[in-house]
Design an enzyme around this catalytic site. Structure first.
Site, mmCIF file in Angstrom:
data_model
loop_
_atom_site.group_PDB
_atom_site.id
_atom_site.type_symbol
_atom_site.label_atom_id
_atom_site.label_comp_id
_atom_site.label_asym_id
_atom_site.label_seq_id
_atom_site.Cartn_x
_atom_site.Cartn_y
_atom_site.Cartn_z
ATOM 1 C CB VAL A 147 -0.968 -0.015 1.213
ATOM 2 C CG1 VAL A 147 -0.230 0.300 2.511
ATOM 3 C CG2 VAL A 147 -2.128 0.949 1.007
ATOM 4 C CE1 TYR A 148 3.270 1.616 4.527
ATOM 5 C CE2 TYR A 148 5.555 0.947 4.338
ATOM 6 C CZ TYR A 148 4.424 1.135 5.107
ATOM 7 O OH TYR A 148 4.452 0.829 6.444
#
Length: 351
Positions: A61-62
């Site tokens: 998700v980064y």
């Protein structure tokens, strides 16, 4: 660099690890963390490896996978020198299969992480959040199959509650699945909730804490002071609402204590805050992030020395908050404490 076992596993990890959330920064949250490109990332990895930092933590998700991609490029040609930790489960899109820990999602997330990182295995694969809609048995069976296939070495979780961790560990024990060895948690001098339930659980069950945001979401950088506005470059202007809350007066009380110890030791405020964490029970590794080389080198100064017992006690006192129920009797009443030492000891006393 000191190396520690990750929980009850055989994996040795550095006391400080590098959090790659600043790599490839995109979007309102991660773009505020940092926008480190591949060239800059290689330089930061060089410095880390020279200092003995061998574990690098990221997540799908980064920056929508960009962090994994940049990290993969930065470690190219030296995969055997590093430990890669990544996470999944948070939403990566709006589709029904783009979030959670279902069998299909975990398998796909692992394959995509391997591709972005340019490797054939993950040293540590963690669930970024608890998925209440997927049976725990399905989650653990899937993770076990990834371990048996050689795509994952160890598994862990992040941001789980105590009952969620314990249900998972009990289920793993009952069905012979690999047990989680790590819990990636928020823990700092201005956020000590980890100590009340999750730390005693980790002590009892052999879970190693990997600490995220050890500087309290950027509040313990040494640049925030009582009666002064936020520095112009602080990420808190844009990201405060995303992170852990803290009352201003509590923050300033902790900063006052840090400033006193900084005068005594000649160390920077962030170095003291990190060193305090490194002396706490269950902590296997503390994640440090850096947008540039100077930040990284300053954070590296947190190791190689130790706060004195008196300084630890001063920070414990300044950062202590009353325990929530059902834990406050164990803190306040001698009879409760005598029944349960040291697992339910008050913060600052846990062994």
């Amino acid at each position: 660099m000191e190396y520690r076992r990750l929980g009850a596993s055989g994996l040795m990890v550095p006391a400080l690890s590098f959090g790659a959330g600043t790599f490839g920064g995109r979007g309102p949250l991660f773009g505020s963390w940092g926008t480190t490109d591949t060239r800059e990332a290689r330089r930061l990895v060089d410095i880390c490896l020279d200092a003995g930092i061998t574990m690098f933590d990221t997540a799908d998700v980064y920056s929508a996978g960009a962090s994994e991609e940049v990290l993969g490029e930065a470690i190219k040609g030296r995969r055997d020198q590093v430990i890669i930790s990544t996470k999944t489960s948070l939403p990566m899109g709006d589709g029904p299969g783009d979030a959670g820990s279902s069998r299909s999602r975990l398998i796909r997330a692992c394959e995509e992480a391997l591709r972005r990182l340019g490797t054939d295995h993950l040293d540590l694969f963690q669930l970024h959040a608890f998925d209440a809609g997927t049976p725990v048995e399905e989650v653990l069976d899937t993770l076990g199959s990834l371990v048996r296939a050689g795509k994952v070495r160890y598994t862990g979780v992040s941001n789980f509650s105590g009952w969620q961790v314990m249900k998972s560990l009990a289920t793993a024990e009952r069905h012979g699945h690999p047990r989680y060895v790590a819990h990636q948690v928020y823990y700092s001098l201005i956020g000590r909730d980890y100590e009340w339930e999750l730390m005693p659980l980790a002590l009892d069950q052999g879970l190693g804490a990997i600490v995220w945001s050890p500087l309290g979401w950027g509040r313990l950088t040494g640049r925030i002071r009582r009666g002064m506005p936020l520095p112009p470059g602080s990420r808190l202007h844009r990201t405060a609402d995303y992170g852990p809350p803290v009352a201003d007066e509590h923050l300033y009380g902790v900063i006052d204590a840090l400033d006193e110890i900084a005068q005594e030791t000649g160390k920077a405020v962030p170095q003291i805050a990190l060193n305090w964490l490194l002396q706490r029970p269950t902590v296997s590794s503390v994640l440090i992030g850096a947008r540039d080389e100077s930040q990284l080198r300053q954070n590296l100064g947190a190791v190689g020395w130790s706060l004195s017992p008196e300084q630890m006690a001063k920070l414990d006192a300044a950062s202590h908050r009353p325990a929530p129920y059902p834990y406050f009797p164990y803190e306040r009443q001698e009879g409760f404490a005598r029944l349960n030492p040291p697992v339910f000891a008050a913060p600052g006393q846990a062994a």
